[in-house]
Design a protein around this motif. Structure first.
Motif, PDB file in Angstrom:
ATOM      1  N   LEU A   1      28.128 -18.838  17.707  1.00 24.86           N
ATOM      2  CA  LEU A   1      27.207 -17.708  17.788  1.00 24.86           C
ATOM      3  C   LEU A   1      27.523 -16.654  16.729  1.00 24.86           C
ATOM      4  O   LEU A   1      26.624 -16.111  16.086  1.00 24.86           O
ATOM      5  N   CYS A   2      28.811 -16.393  16.520  1.00 30.85           N
ATOM      6  CA  CYS A   2      29.195 -15.436  15.471  1.00 30.85           C
ATOM      7  C   CYS A   2      28.769 -15.943  14.093  1.00 30.85           C
ATOM      8  O   CYS A   2      28.253 -15.185  13.271  1.00 30.85           O
ATOM      9  N   TYR A   3      28.975 -17.233  13.846  1.00 29.05           N
ATOM     10  CA  TYR A   3      28.561 -17.789  12.555  1.00 29.05           C
ATOM     11  C   TYR A   3      27.043 -17.769  12.420  1.00 29.05           C
ATOM     12  O   TYR A   3      26.521 -17.542  11.323  1.00 29.05           O
ATOM     13  N   SER A   4      26.328 -18.000  13.511  1.00 23.64           N
ATOM     14  CA  SER A   4      24.869 -18.006  13.428  1.00 23.64           C
ATOM     15  C   SER A   4      24.330 -16.619  13.098  1.00 23.64           C
ATOM     16  O   SER A   4      23.313 -16.493  12.421  1.00 23.64           O
ATOM     17  N   ILE A   5      24.996 -15.570  13.562  1.00 25.96           N
ATOM     18  CA  ILE A   5      24.575 -14.210  13.208  1.00 25.96           C
ATOM     19  C   ILE A   5      24.725 -13.995  11.709  1.00 25.96           C
ATOM     20  O   ILE A   5      23.827 -13.470  11.042  1.00 25.96           O
ATOM     21  N   TYR A   6      25.838 -14.447  11.155  1.00 24.69           N
ATOM     22  CA  TYR A   6      26.035 -14.368   9.701  1.00 24.69           C
ATOM     23  C   TYR A   6      24.991 -15.209   8.969  1.00 24.69           C
ATOM     24  O   TYR A   6      24.424 -14.777   7.956  1.00 24.69           O
ATOM     25  N   HIS A   7      24.714 -16.399   9.481  1.00 23.78           N
ATOM     26  CA  HIS A   7      23.752 -17.297   8.862  1.00 23.78           C
ATOM     27  C   HIS A   7      22.346 -16.690   8.895  1.00 23.78           C
ATOM     28  O   HIS A   7      21.589 -16.799   7.914  1.00 23.78           O
ATOM     29  N   VAL A   8      21.970 -16.049   9.979  1.00 25.04           N
ATOM     30  CA  VAL A   8      20.663 -15.401  10.078  1.00 25.04           C
ATOM     31  C   VAL A   8      20.563 -14.242   9.099  1.00 25.04           C
ATOM     32  O   VAL A   8      19.524 -14.048   8.453  1.00 25.04           O
ATOM     33  N   ILE A   9      21.628 -13.467   8.965  1.00 25.74           N
ATOM     34  CA  ILE A   9      21.616 -12.339   8.024  1.00 25.74           C
ATOM     35  C   ILE A   9      21.399 -12.834   6.604  1.00 25.74           C
ATOM     36  O   ILE A   9      20.576 -12.292   5.859  1.00 25.74           O
ATOM     37  N   THR A  10      22.119 -13.877   6.195  1.00 24.99           N
ATOM     38  CA  THR A  10      21.935 -14.405   4.837  1.00 24.99           C
ATOM     39  C   THR A  10      20.558 -15.036   4.671  1.00 24.99           C
ATOM     40  O   THR A  10      19.965 -14.944   3.601  1.00 24.99           O
ATOM     41  N   TYR A  11      20.019 -15.657   5.718  1.00 24.06           N
ATOM     42  CA  TYR A  11      18.686 -16.257   5.645  1.00 24.06           C
ATOM     43  C   TYR A  11      17.620 -15.181   5.456  1.00 24.06           C
ATOM     44  O   TYR A  11      16.727 -15.330   4.619  1.00 24.06           O
ATOM     45  N   VAL A  12      17.718 -14.090   6.199  1.00 25.36           N
ATOM     46  CA  VAL A  12      16.730 -13.019   6.089  1.00 25.36           C
ATOM     47  C   VAL A  12      16.833 -12.336   4.732  1.00 25.36           C
ATOM     48  O   VAL A  12      15.812 -12.018   4.114  1.00 25.36           O
ATOM     49  N   GLN A  13      18.037 -12.119   4.237  1.00 23.14           N
ATOM     50  CA  GLN A  13      18.195 -11.517   2.916  1.00 23.14           C
ATOM     51  C   GLN A  13      17.636 -12.425   1.831  1.00 23.14           C
ATOM     52  O   GLN A  13      17.047 -11.948   0.859  1.00 23.14           O
ATOM     53  N   GLU A  14      17.811 -13.725   1.997  1.00 27.86           N
ATOM     54  CA  GLU A  14      17.296 -14.679   1.025  1.00 27.86           C
ATOM     55  C   GLU A  14      15.772 -14.685   1.014  1.00 27.86           C
ATOM     56  O   GLU A  14      15.153 -14.821  -0.038  1.00 27.86           O
ATOM     57  N   LYS A  15      15.150 -14.541   2.180  1.00 30.86           N
ATOM     58  CA  LYS A  15      13.694 -14.540   2.268  1.00 30.86           C
ATOM     59  C   LYS A  15      13.085 -13.252   1.736  1.00 30.86           C
ATOM     60  O   LYS A  15      11.930 -13.236   1.350  1.00 30.86           O
TER      61      LYS A  15
END
Length: 121
Positions: free
Chosen positions: A77-91
């Motif tokens: 879950l902690c990694y998924s929060i980081y992954h979502v942040i990078t995904y949104v910044q990339e978009k």
């Protein structure tokens, strides 16, 4: 009965991954991978305790897999929060367009991969 419930839960997890949005997919997949990895690591680490007890207490594997799965889900879950942040910044990156040729009404524009004709009205 337990096998049927287990099969339905696996079915619901995978259908949830198919019909969810991109961010929900990222969170669910990372948490699922963390849970499975943690449960496997917990079961592997409980093997010495199982063997020292004369290989008679099989509930040690369940305890180890349970705690490992909970800890792995937390890390996932902690990694998924980081992954979502990078995904949104990339978009959210805006496309940089370069105009090459044009008149006052029509331009040839490139966004790095495509050539686009733009006509202003």
């Amino acid at each position: 009965m337990k096998k049927i419930l287990f099969l339905f839960s696996i079915l619901f997890v995978f259908t949830g991954l198919i019909f969810a949005g991109n961010i929900a997919n990222i969170i669910a997949f990372d948490t699922l991978i963390g849970t499975v990895g943690g449960a496997a690591l917990g079961a592997a680490l409980s093997t010495p305790a199982y063997l020292q007890g004369g290989a008679t207490r099989s509930e040690l594997f369940l305890i180890g897999a349970g705690w490992g799965g909970l800890i792995g889900a937390g890390f996932g879950l902690c990694y998924s929060i980081y992954h979502v942040i990078t995904y949104v910044q990339e978009k959210n990156y805006s496309e940089k367009k370069k105009s090459f040729y044009g008149t006052q009404n029509m331009h040839l524009v490139s966004n790095g991969t495509n050539l686009i004709f733009i006509k202003k009205f």
